[in-house]
Design an enzyme around this catalytic site. Sequence first.
Site, PDB file in Angstrom:
ATOM      1  N   GLU A 298       0.850  -1.192   0.000  1.00 26.49           N
ATOM      2  CA  GLU A 298       0.000   0.000   0.000  1.00 26.49           C
ATOM      3  C   GLU A 298       0.883   1.238   0.000  1.00 26.49           C
ATOM      4  O   GLU A 298       1.761   1.383   0.860  1.00 26.49           O
ATOM      5  CB  GLU A 298      -0.854   0.050   1.273  1.00 26.49           C
ATOM      6  CG  GLU A 298      -1.779  -1.132   1.454  1.00 26.49           C
ATOM      7  CD  GLU A 298      -3.204  -0.872   0.993  1.00 26.49           C
ATOM      8  OE1 GLU A 298      -3.484   0.256   0.522  1.00 26.49           O
ATOM      9  OE2 GLU A 298      -4.030  -1.789   1.110  1.00 26.49           O
TER      10      GLU A 298
HETATM   11 ZN   LIG Z   1      -7.035  -0.374  -2.353  1.00 24.31          ZN
END
Ligand SMILES: [Zn+2]
Length: 464
Positions: A298
């Site tokens: 992320e």
């Molecule tokens: Zn996502």
Amino acid sequence: MKLNSRIVSALLLASLLLSGCNSMPFESDSPTMSRPMQMKPTSPLPSAPAWADEIAGLYEGQLRVKGLDPRTFPPELWWEVATPLLTQERRFHVREIGQSAEGRPLRHVTWGNGPIPVLLWSQMHGDESTATMALADLFRLLGEHPDHPLVARLRQNTTLHFFPLVNPDGAARFQRTNAQGIDINRDARALASPEARALKSLHDELGPRFGFNLHDQRPGYRAGNSDRQVAISLLSPPFDENRAINDVRKRAMEVAVAIRAILEPQLAGHIARWDDTFSPRAFGDLTTQWGTSTVLIEAGGIDGDPQKQLLRRHYFMGMLAALDTIASGSHAGLDIGHYFALPQNGEVWPDLLIRGGTVVVNGLPSLRADVLIDFKHPLSEEGGKIKEVGDLSGMQARRSIDATNMFIQALPCPVRGEEHTTQTVSITPGKAACLQISRDPEGHDIVWTLVRDVNPRHRPPSEH
Ligand SMILES: [Zn+2]
């Protein structure tokens, strides 16, 4: 009797010790436990790979693909930029594997002829484009530097399968969901959307040993209890409620350690670990269950990097370190304590807090109130919405403006897409943020203005 009870105790103790050895020490013994036991590293964090400095040096001039800034590019533009990089001479193969709900092509890119299949998919959330940009850079490295030892190692040992832009309809609107409003990363079980079905079929067809689920997270996340913004967060998704660790998951943790190792010199303290609560609707959790060692990456945020172009480079380096450790097999035996030692994603700080002012809205009594604003695009501070109004002392935000002894006036907020008509004038939670800060209650001596989007050239009165 005494002797017997001693023997029984000894046996009990021995069996406890044995069961402790047999079961994973970091596996929680109850599904309701909030987190698995931590495992401490027993060796120093590995250093970055030998090629790290050289590749980082090549990056700006020879690897970063131009034309992908701002990061809100439409999918057609990305393919226009990427397609010349994906030729057969460069040993790429591209094929269409389906269509999105609105009929946009979904494409599978293949490169390499090694025995380890790896599947990387990006932007299943349409407004999370960092990985998609970094994949274009990776294509450039693979295609334009075929003789580099790193590239040769990847080619010989892995076959890389890419599914970039899983959600092109969402990307076209720069929104999370697909055109039907489906969150594709909550559709791994139901497979209601064509995009999720395409990803599942591709996974079934390839049976990848490793998988990379590539995302962006909210830039407000703090690392653990600290005030440090998370730049990159990693997760080896669990495959069951107990968050047990089998070989599949352990390999993913090892790869996460290799990612941490290359990023640590630049991002120490800004790398975190996602919460590993099992989500049976999410792709990463299910691909792990299906036997693929999956790493979720992320991209969070770095202040001063509104288009995530710096973060894109870190993301690229992280992916490359992951692929290299897979190709060389060097992940085996990496100390997964360095994965557990990462702080978890902590609190999400809201975007902008205007403290200490007096709110003045025409027709209403003025009042002393702080105003909290969140943005649709937090890093570029565009699309502001009022989140909360009132006594917000003690709250922390990514950015605070001191409006002590000043006045906050609501401004007309033109409704987008309508030329004349409706204008709202209010400072109310849920409404668009259109306001000014002035030194006088009448709003003549204006020091700062916000009409949904922050003008970066217009500095607010004082910040801390
Ligand atoms: Zn996502």
